[in-house]
Design an enzyme around this catalytic site. Structure first.
Site, mmCIF file in Angstrom:
data_model
loop_
_atom_site.group_PDB
_atom_site.id
_atom_site.type_symbol
_atom_site.label_atom_id
_atom_site.label_comp_id
_atom_site.label_asym_id
_atom_site.label_seq_id
_atom_site.Cartn_x
_atom_site.Cartn_y
_atom_site.Cartn_z
ATOM 1 N N PHE A 140 0.457 -1.370 -0.212
ATOM 2 C CA PHE A 140 0.117 0.108 -0.264
ATOM 3 C C PHE A 140 0.827 1.371 0.061
ATOM 4 O O PHE A 140 1.966 1.096 0.303
ATOM 5 C CB PHE A 140 -0.691 0.330 1.178
ATOM 6 C CG PHE A 140 -2.382 0.711 1.527
ATOM 7 C CD1 PHE A 140 -2.978 0.515 0.457
ATOM 8 C CD2 PHE A 140 -1.816 2.042 1.023
ATOM 9 C CE1 PHE A 140 -4.634 1.157 0.554
ATOM 10 C CE2 PHE A 140 -2.902 3.261 1.165
ATOM 11 C CZ PHE A 140 -4.562 2.046 1.309
ATOM 12 N N ASP A 141 0.717 2.345 -0.665
ATOM 13 C CA ASP A 141 1.217 3.337 -0.615
ATOM 14 C C ASP A 141 2.546 3.085 -1.910
ATOM 15 O O ASP A 141 3.997 4.223 -0.433
ATOM 16 C CB ASP A 141 1.204 3.884 0.613
ATOM 17 C CG ASP A 141 1.295 6.210 0.346
ATOM 18 O OD1 ASP A 141 0.718 6.161 -0.329
ATOM 19 O OD2 ASP A 141 2.245 6.466 1.262
ATOM 20 N N ILE A 142 2.724 2.570 -2.375
ATOM 21 C CA ILE A 142 4.182 2.345 -3.579
ATOM 22 C C ILE A 142 4.466 3.477 -4.199
ATOM 23 O O ILE A 142 2.939 3.514 -5.613
ATOM 24 C CB ILE A 142 3.843 1.029 -3.708
ATOM 25 C CG1 ILE A 142 3.579 0.520 -2.669
ATOM 26 C CG2 ILE A 142 5.564 1.073 -4.476
ATOM 27 C CD1 ILE A 142 5.017 0.272 -1.615
#
Length: 219
Positions: A140-142
Site C-alpha cells: 500500500f502507498d507505493i
C-alpha cells in the site's frame, strides 16, 4: 549482533536532541537540531530516517505516530524476512526501528535528475510486491518517493502501510505511465524535471484520484 554502544548513542543523543515536525498532512516531516555525527537521509509523512558515520550499513527510523503503528511496521519486516528488494529489521526500540540501510536513488529523484530508470527496476519492484502478498501483506502507498534503484536493481524503501486494507493504485498507475509514456520519451531522451513540476504532477494526480473516487461513490 549490533553493538550496545550504538543503541546507547541513539537513545541518549539522537532521540534526546533531534526535533521532528509535521507541518501539513500528506507532506514530509522536517528534522531539526540533528546532533553532530548524524545525518538525515530520508523523510516521509510520519517518520524520518537517520544514519551515523560509525554504522554506515544501518539506519534509524524514528516514527512520530503512535507506538501501535511502529509495532505493525516491525511485524511487517519480520514477515518479509530477508528479501533482496527490502530492508530488514535489526532492532526495535520504543519509538524507532534500526534497519539495514538500502543505498541508491529514489525514482522521484531519478526523474528530477534525468537519470534513466531501466525496466529491471520495475520488474524487481513488481516481484517484491508479489512476494509481500504471498506473505499475507497488502502493498500500500507505493510511489516514486519510496522505491529506490541502484545498479539497475529495484528496492522498496517504505513498507509501513503494508498492513492496511483495500486497494491502492499508485504503483499500478506509475507502471502504466512508465510503459506508455516514459519508455517512449524520457528513457530515450533523458532530461531533468524540476521538483516543482514533479510536485504539480503529484498534487494533480492526488486531486484526480479524489474526484474519481467521489464520482464512483456517487454512481
Amino acid at each position: 549482533m549490533m553493538k550496545k554502544k550504538f543503541i546507547h548513542l541513539i537513545e541518549t543523543e539522537l532521540l534526546k536532541k533531534v526535533v521532528i515536525r509535521s507541518e501539513k498532512a500528506h507532506n514530509p516531516v522536517t528534522a531539526e537540531h540533528i546532533p553532530i555525527g548524524w545525518k538525515c537521509i530520508g523523510v516521509g509523512n510520519y517518520a524520518a530516517v537517520f544514519m551515523h558515520y560509525t554504522e554506515p550499513e544501518l539506519v534509524v527510523k524514528i516514527n512520530i505516530v503512535d507506538k501501535e503503528n511502529l509495532e505493525k511496521e516491525a511485524d511487517i519486516y519480520r514477515r518479509l524476512g530477508n528479501h533482496p528488494s527490502y530492508s530488514h529489521l535489526i532492532y526495535e526500540g520504543d519509538n524507532y526501528l534500526v534497519l539495514k540501510r538500502l543505498e541508491g536513488i529514489t525514482m522521484y529523484n531519478a526523474f528530477a535528475k534525468g537519470i534513466r530508470i531501466p525496466e529491471t527496476v520495475i520488474k524487481d519492484i513488481n516481484e517484491a510486491l508479489e512476494y509481500a502478498r504471498s506473505r499475507g501483506l497488502n502493498p500500500f502507498d507505493i510511489h516514486g518517493k519510496n522505491v529506490m534503484m541502484k545498479d539497475g536493481r529495484g528496492y522498496v524503501v517504505d513498507v509501513s502501510d503494508f498492513y492496511k486494507q483495500g486497494k491502492d493504485e499508485k504503483w499500478e498507475d506509475l507502471v502504466k505511465a512508465y510503459n506508455k509514456i516514459y519508455k517512449k520519451t524520457l528513457y530515450k531522451y533523458p532530461m531533468k524535471i524540476p521538483f516543482k513540476a514533479l510536485d504539480i504532477i503529484r498534487h494533480t494526480y492526488r486531486f484526480y484520484k479524489k474526484i474519481r473516487r467521489k464520482l464512483q461513490w456517487q454512481n
